[in-house]
Design a protein around this motif. Structure first.
Motif: not given
Length: 180
Positions: A149, A152-157, A159, A161
């Motif tokens: 979690e 995903l919050e800190e590294s969304s760039s 990630v 699909s």
């Protein structure tokens, strides 16, 4: 280890699919029947590897029917314990799967008429290469879910699909087999 029954499980899966999550089939029962490691020499146990083609095909078809019954058709398969053999590959292809998440290459490749998407890790990590993460709610420690979690919050760039992962440049089969 079976996890607790989640009464709203199927409805939750349909909601995720409606929100453009990728739903994959992860075996039929996920009960290991052999101690075979398969083509990728991982896991040392399998629901499928080592079983006759006909039995593997029937198990995969039953899994497909369960998903269809709940409105969750998919063309993505994630092998329990990262274990498949030639019979599994042939049965998956005959059953219409186009994507298999397995192995440890640094990029996708095509094999047996399917796109192989590597399934490298069991916790999120930032690499200079392609990586996927597989989590099991019944065996993954809570701290890994919290780590995921936060990642995903800190590294969304970083990630993407699953469909975008399927569009990445492919390795040649020869190069992929050297990496496996």
């Amino acid at each position: 280890n079976p996890c607790e029954i989640i009464p709203e499980f199927w409805e939750l899966m349909r909601q995720l699919k409606d929100n453009r999550w990728t739903i994959a089939m992860h075996g039929h029962t996920h009960v290991y029947t052999t101690k075979e490691s398969g083509i990728f020499h991982r896991g040392g146990k399998s629901e499928f590897t080592g079983l006759p083609y006909g039995l593997q095909y029937e198990k995969i078809k039953m899994g497909i029917e369960i998903l269809k019954h709940h409105g969750l058709e998919t063309n993505v398969f994630i092998a329990p314990s990262n274990s498949v053999d030639e019979n599994t590959m042939k049965a998956l292809k005959k059953c219409g799967f186009q994507y298999l998440s397995i192995g440890s290459t640094k990029a996708p490749y095509d094999w047996y008429g399917m796109t192989i998407i590597p399934c490298r890790d069991f916790k999120p990590m930032r690499y200079r290469r392609f990586s996927t993460v597989q989590l099991h709610p019944n065996t993954t420690p809570e701290k890994i879910f919290k780590l995921t979690e936060r990642f995903l919050e800190e590294s969304s760039s970083y990630v993407i699909s699953f469909p975008d992962a399927c569009k990445l440049e492919r390795l040649s089969l020869k190069k992929a087999m050297r990496q496996e």
